[in-house]
Design a protein around this motif. Structure first.
Motif, PDB file in Angstrom:
ATOM      1  N   LEU A  84       0.766  -1.190   0.119  1.00  0.00           N
ATOM      2  CA  LEU A  84       0.102  -0.059  -0.186  1.00  0.00           C
ATOM      3  C   LEU A  84       0.783   1.262   0.070  1.00  0.00           C
ATOM      4  O   LEU A  84       1.346   1.548   1.049  1.00  0.00           O
ATOM      5  CB  LEU A  84      -1.156   0.042   1.342  1.00  0.00           C
ATOM      6  N   PRO A  85       0.819   2.063  -1.146  1.00  0.00           N
ATOM      7  CA  PRO A  85       1.418   3.537  -1.030  1.00  0.00           C
ATOM      8  C   PRO A  85       0.324   4.364  -0.583  1.00  0.00           C
ATOM      9  O   PRO A  85       0.956   5.631  -0.300  1.00  0.00           O
ATOM     10  CB  PRO A  85       1.946   3.729  -2.380  1.00  0.00           C
ATOM     11  N   GLY A  86      -0.763   4.232  -0.609  1.00  0.00           N
ATOM     12  CA  GLY A  86      -1.818   5.093  -0.097  1.00  0.00           C
ATOM     13  C   GLY A  86      -3.342   4.865  -0.993  1.00  0.00           C
ATOM     14  O   GLY A  86      -3.063   4.253  -2.063  1.00  0.00           O
ATOM     15  N   ALA A  87      -4.136   4.899   0.015  1.00  0.00           N
ATOM     16  CA  ALA A  87      -5.314   4.364  -0.417  1.00  0.00           C
ATOM     17  C   ALA A  87      -6.205   5.425  -1.557  1.00  0.00           C
ATOM     18  O   ALA A  87      -5.633   6.535  -1.341  1.00  0.00           O
ATOM     19  CB  ALA A  87      -6.332   4.285   0.630  1.00  0.00           C
ATOM     20  N   TYR A  88      -7.004   4.842  -2.119  1.00  0.00           N
ATOM     21  CA  TYR A  88      -7.812   5.924  -2.995  1.00  0.00           C
ATOM     22  C   TYR A  88      -8.652   7.027  -2.177  1.00  0.00           C
ATOM     23  O   TYR A  88      -9.246   6.664  -0.935  1.00  0.00           O
ATOM     24  CB  TYR A  88      -9.109   4.961  -3.634  1.00  0.00           C
ATOM     25  N   VAL A 233     -13.265   7.818 -16.776  1.00  0.00           N
ATOM     26  CA  VAL A 233     -13.477   8.677 -15.448  1.00  0.00           C
ATOM     27  C   VAL A 233     -14.825   8.173 -14.761  1.00  0.00           C
ATOM     28  O   VAL A 233     -14.784   8.221 -13.253  1.00  0.00           O
ATOM     29  CB  VAL A 233     -13.696  10.164 -15.666  1.00  0.00           C
ATOM     30  N   ALA A 234     -15.778   8.098 -15.168  1.00  0.00           N
ATOM     31  CA  ALA A 234     -17.167   7.579 -14.857  1.00  0.00           C
ATOM     32  C   ALA A 234     -17.947   6.983 -15.769  1.00  0.00           C
ATOM     33  O   ALA A 234     -17.631   7.212 -16.933  1.00  0.00           O
ATOM     34  CB  ALA A 234     -17.726   8.823 -14.276  1.00  0.00           C
ATOM     35  N   THR A 235     -19.029   6.167 -15.283  1.00  0.00           N
ATOM     36  CA  THR A 235     -19.778   5.445 -16.032  1.00  0.00           C
ATOM     37  C   THR A 235     -21.276   5.639 -15.819  1.00  0.00           C
ATOM     38  O   THR A 235     -21.470   6.012 -14.793  1.00  0.00           O
ATOM     39  CB  THR A 235     -19.743   3.990 -15.911  1.00  0.00           C
ATOM     40  N   LEU A 236     -21.935   5.871 -16.901  1.00  0.00           N
ATOM     41  CA  LEU A 236     -23.568   5.793 -16.633  1.00  0.00           C
ATOM     42  C   LEU A 236     -24.155   4.965 -17.532  1.00  0.00           C
ATOM     43  O   LEU A 236     -24.100   4.763 -18.483  1.00  0.00           O
ATOM     44  CB  LEU A 236     -24.231   7.289 -17.000  1.00  0.00           C
ATOM     45  N   ILE A 237     -24.978   3.969 -16.570  1.00  0.00           N
ATOM     46  CA  ILE A 237     -25.766   2.540 -17.144  1.00  0.00           C
ATOM     47  C   ILE A 237     -27.321   3.100 -16.915  1.00  0.00           C
ATOM     48  O   ILE A 237     -27.726   3.266 -16.036  1.00  0.00           O
ATOM     49  CB  ILE A 237     -25.457   1.451 -16.462  1.00  0.00           C
ATOM     50  N   ARG A 275      -5.984  11.096 -10.044  1.00  0.00           N
ATOM     51  CA  ARG A 275      -5.711  10.118 -10.819  1.00  0.00           C
ATOM     52  C   ARG A 275      -5.639   8.605 -10.345  1.00  0.00           C
ATOM     53  O   ARG A 275      -5.051   7.752 -11.057  1.00  0.00           O
ATOM     54  CB  ARG A 275      -4.641  10.251 -11.938  1.00  0.00           C
ATOM     55  N   GLN A 276      -6.033   8.549  -9.071  1.00  0.00           N
ATOM     56  CA  GLN A 276      -6.187   7.382  -8.409  1.00  0.00           C
ATOM     57  C   GLN A 276      -7.429   6.563  -9.273  1.00  0.00           C
ATOM     58  O   GLN A 276      -8.321   7.212  -9.395  1.00  0.00           O
ATOM     59  CB  GLN A 276      -6.283   7.072  -7.119  1.00  0.00           C
TER      60      GLN A 276
END
Ligand code: PD2
Ligand code: ZN
Length: 306
Positions: A84-88, A233-237, A275-276
């Motif tokens: 682990l370098p750093g969590a989201y 980046v993101a999803t819409l369903i 950009r995680q």
């Protein structure tokens, strides 16, 4: 169902490090008695860890919700936390606050918001007539869906994704342009950063096993895709019909499922300002148990999608 114990952790790590394909690992686990969701989630985590994808692997361990152990035992979590370098880090979502969002030409209801992962369920994104029009425009033009080959970037037909689909070019006519504008306004992201709308159809038993919509940064096959507008980046369903039984959109890392209603939609965001990539957005389309299922997807990129 078998338990994901230290022996399975070793098996997963060994095979992932040897470069085994995800499909064959999932198949082996399903043959050993695991259900496909548990197997797929465990395999994805092992592959992320093996590829040295520190951001993805690390955040799985760091953000571990209570039911992660269902998919990856304590041993798996411990080995991931070591990397682990750093969590989201959850920064604020671009989607407007409030219970009703004015999206270009339509008021859209907010039915549910989840912070970790960032998931929002909307009602009435499309009218029933608009849903039916998208289905009728697509019905006779469907082709078997593909997924990105992690090594080559080519689109492969695989068993994990038993749907058929069709793409509409962004703004290809006035009707599509209006939907593109509405969805961009709802996601609060530039319309030119959106991929074209995709319609997917599943027959009974059709499913899309858990996966990420982003392109794994360490896989060679991702390069050809991120060259056009950067990372997703993101999803819409959007749900275009009421599925008689099954077909929910599932988020196995957090034990959440969304049962679609015609015209409603689920939004999820997985790339933050640092950009995680958020590993809790592992998601899938559960098997359709009765009738069929129609959905429309919009994927947003970091930059203009060309
Ligand atoms: O059909 C779905 O519910 C579904 C679930 C997860 C579709 C996708 N992902 C996708 O098209 O990426
Ligand atoms: Zn997906």
């Amino acid at each position: 169902m078998p338990v994901l114990d230290a022996a399975w952790d070793d098996w997963l790590a060994t095979n992932a490090n040897r470069g085994c394909a995800a499909d064959s690992m999932v198949d082996s686990m399903v043959r050993a008695g695991f259900d496909s969701v548990t197997a797929s989630a465990a395999v994805h985590r092992a592959l992320a860890a093996a590829s040295g994808n520190a951001v993805v692997a690390a955040a799985v361990g760091a953000a571990a919700p209570s039911d992660v152990t269902q998919a990856g035992g304590a041993g798996t979590q411990a080995s991931l936390i070591k990397r682990l370098p750093g969590a989201y880090q959850y920064d604020s979502s671009p989607v407007a606050s409030g219970n009703l969002i004015r999206a270009f030409d339509r008021d859209v209801k907010v039915l549910m918001r989840c912070e970790r992962p960032q998931v929002i369920v909307f009602g009435d994104v499309l009218s029933p007539d608009e849903c039916n029009e998208m289905i009728e425009r697509s019905r006779h033009r469907l082709k078997r869906s593909t997924t990105v080959n992690p090594d080559t970037g080519q689109e492969d037909v695989i068993r994990n994704r038993t749907s058929e689909g069709i793409w509409f070019q962004r703004g290809e006519d006035a009707f599509i342009e209006r939907l593109d504008q509405r969805i961009a306004s709802l996601m609060n992201w530039p319309v030119e950063n959106g991929e074209g709308l995709q319609i997917l159809h599943y027959n009974t038993t059709g499913e899309y096993r858990p996966h990420f919509d982003f392109f794994p940064p360490d896989q060679p096959g991702s390069v050809v895709h991120t060259a056009r507008g950067g990372q997703r980046v993101a999803t819409l369903i959007v749900y275009l019909n009421d599925v008689p039984d099954g077909g929910e959109t599932i988020f196995p890392e957090v034990g959440m499922s969304v049962a679609g209603k015609q015209g409603g939609a689920v939004y999820f965001r997985y790339l933050n300002g640092l950009r995680q990539l958020d590993p809790l957005t592992l998601h899938g389309g559960a098997p359709v148990k009765g009738g069929d299922k129609w959905i429309m997807t919009k994927w947003m990129r970091e930059r203009a999608y060309v």
